[in-house]
Design a protein around this motif. Structure first.
Motif, PDB file in Angstrom:
ATOM      1  N   GLU A   1       0.935  -1.315  -0.051  1.00  0.00           N
ATOM      2  CA  GLU A   1       0.245  -0.102  -0.066  1.00  0.00           C
ATOM      3  C   GLU A   1       0.824   1.425  -0.070  1.00  0.00           C
ATOM      4  O   GLU A   1       2.179   1.224   0.386  1.00  0.00           O
ATOM      5  N   ALA A   2       0.278   2.207  -0.598  1.00  0.00           N
ATOM      6  CA  ALA A   2       1.082   3.589  -0.384  1.00  0.00           C
ATOM      7  C   ALA A   2       1.727   3.868   1.023  1.00  0.00           C
ATOM      8  O   ALA A   2       2.828   4.358   0.990  1.00  0.00           O
ATOM      9  N   ALA A   3       1.165   3.673   2.008  1.00  0.00           N
ATOM     10  CA  ALA A   3       1.656   4.031   3.393  1.00  0.00           C
ATOM     11  C   ALA A   3       3.088   2.974   3.632  1.00  0.00           C
ATOM     12  O   ALA A   3       4.110   3.472   4.157  1.00  0.00           O
ATOM     13  N   ASP A   4       3.042   1.915   2.826  1.00  0.00           N
ATOM     14  CA  ASP A   4       4.384   1.063   3.012  1.00  0.00           C
ATOM     15  C   ASP A   4       5.662   1.833   2.233  1.00  0.00           C
ATOM     16  O   ASP A   4       6.544   1.726   2.627  1.00  0.00           O
ATOM     17  N   ILE A   5       5.158   2.294   1.156  1.00  0.00           N
ATOM     18  CA  ILE A   5       6.288   3.170   0.328  1.00  0.00           C
ATOM     19  C   ILE A   5       6.351   4.433   1.103  1.00  0.00           C
ATOM     20  O   ILE A   5       7.599   4.696   1.170  1.00  0.00           O
ATOM     21  N   ARG A   6       5.591   5.106   1.433  1.00  0.00           N
ATOM     22  CA  ARG A   6       5.855   6.468   1.802  1.00  0.00           C
ATOM     23  C   ARG A   6       6.506   6.682   3.211  1.00  0.00           C
ATOM     24  O   ARG A   6       7.201   7.355   3.791  1.00  0.00           O
ATOM     25  N   GLY A   7       6.219   5.447   4.200  1.00  0.00           N
ATOM     26  CA  GLY A   7       6.713   5.286   5.387  1.00  0.00           C
ATOM     27  C   GLY A   7       7.991   4.848   5.492  1.00  0.00           C
ATOM     28  O   GLY A   7       8.736   4.634   6.554  1.00  0.00           O
TER      29      GLY A   7
ATOM     30  N   TRP B   1       4.868   5.446  -7.336  1.00  0.00           N
ATOM     31  CA  TRP B   1       5.420   6.413  -6.537  1.00  0.00           C
ATOM     32  C   TRP B   1       6.948   6.784  -7.113  1.00  0.00           C
ATOM     33  O   TRP B   1       7.814   6.230  -6.346  1.00  0.00           O
ATOM     34  N   PRO B   2       6.908   7.500  -8.077  1.00  0.00           N
ATOM     35  CA  PRO B   2       8.321   7.921  -8.380  1.00  0.00           C
ATOM     36  C   PRO B   2       8.952   8.691  -7.664  1.00  0.00           C
ATOM     37  O   PRO B   2      10.295   8.720  -7.714  1.00  0.00           O
ATOM     38  N   GLU B   3       8.416   9.333  -6.529  1.00  0.00           N
ATOM     39  CA  GLU B   3       9.082  10.180  -5.680  1.00  0.00           C
ATOM     40  C   GLU B   3       9.944   9.493  -4.599  1.00  0.00           C
ATOM     41  O   GLU B   3      10.862   9.800  -4.046  1.00  0.00           O
ATOM     42  N   ALA B   4       9.739   8.012  -4.532  1.00  0.00           N
ATOM     43  CA  ALA B   4      10.672   7.262  -3.813  1.00  0.00           C
ATOM     44  C   ALA B   4      11.781   6.574  -4.742  1.00  0.00           C
ATOM     45  O   ALA B   4      12.468   5.475  -4.094  1.00  0.00           O
ATOM     46  N   VAL B   5      11.960   7.082  -5.685  1.00  0.00           N
ATOM     47  CA  VAL B   5      13.092   6.505  -6.663  1.00  0.00           C
ATOM     48  C   VAL B   5      14.586   6.302  -5.699  1.00  0.00           C
ATOM     49  O   VAL B   5      15.395   5.304  -5.871  1.00  0.00           O
TER      50      VAL B   5
END
Length: 176
Positions: free
Chosen positions: A63-69, A88-92
């Protein structure tokens, strides 16, 4: 992260606390996981051999929270990494395949740095192409030998990750 969160990432998520330093926490998920599935029996057997119970594992979708967190997102295959970065390109700077992170961080100047975030930044700056180091082979439906090979590979890579992110102790060269 893997595909269904019933083999590779599930194994790594359950095995990690026995290999990684206590300061490093992790979770597992799958980019196409159907929720609530138990661990694949072949991979569960590999955990049992290592004294780890797997009966409580239930698959879950990334989920998004997994990537963002997450400070660091490790995938089992390059296509998982691509899928994550499309969404989620911002997580590159924080998304690698597991073998890619190990190879990239090993060549980075910050190796042995007491700050894990610096190691992650340097791994990104000195990253090797994900496909150049290969993926963690998916053992699903491939029989017990594939599960053994996958478990051995994941154990080795987890030891490497611990050596890279928690370099307080002398590096280990073999799995417990």
């Amino acid at each position: 992260m893997c595909t269904a969160n019933i083999c590779r990432s599930a194994y790594a998520g359950l095995r990690a606390p026995t290999i990684l330093s206590p300061e490093i926490t992790c979770s597992s998920s799958g980019v196409q996981a159907g929720p609530g599935r138990p661990l694949d029996p072949q991979m569960a057997a590999q955990l049992t051999v290592r004294g780890i119970a797997s009966d409580g594992h239930r698959s879950r979708r990334t989920e998004a929270a997994d990537i963002r967190g997450a400070d660091l997102v490790l995938t089992m295959a390059s296509w998982h990494r691509t899928l994550i970065l499309e969404e989620w390109p911002e997580a590159v700077t924080r998304v690698f395949t597991l073998p890619q992170f190990v190879a990239s961080a090993r060549t980075a100047p910050a190796i042995g740095c007491p700050d894990p975030s610096a190691t992650i930044r340097e791994a990104y700056r000195h990253r090797v192409p994900a496909r150049s180091v290969g993926d963690v082979a998916d053992p699903y439906g491939q029989g017990p030998q594939a599960a053994v090979a996958c478990a051995v590979t994941l154990d080795r890579l987890l030891v490497e990750v611990d050596d890279l992110l928690a370099p307080i102790l002398p590096p280990r060269r073999a799995v417990d």
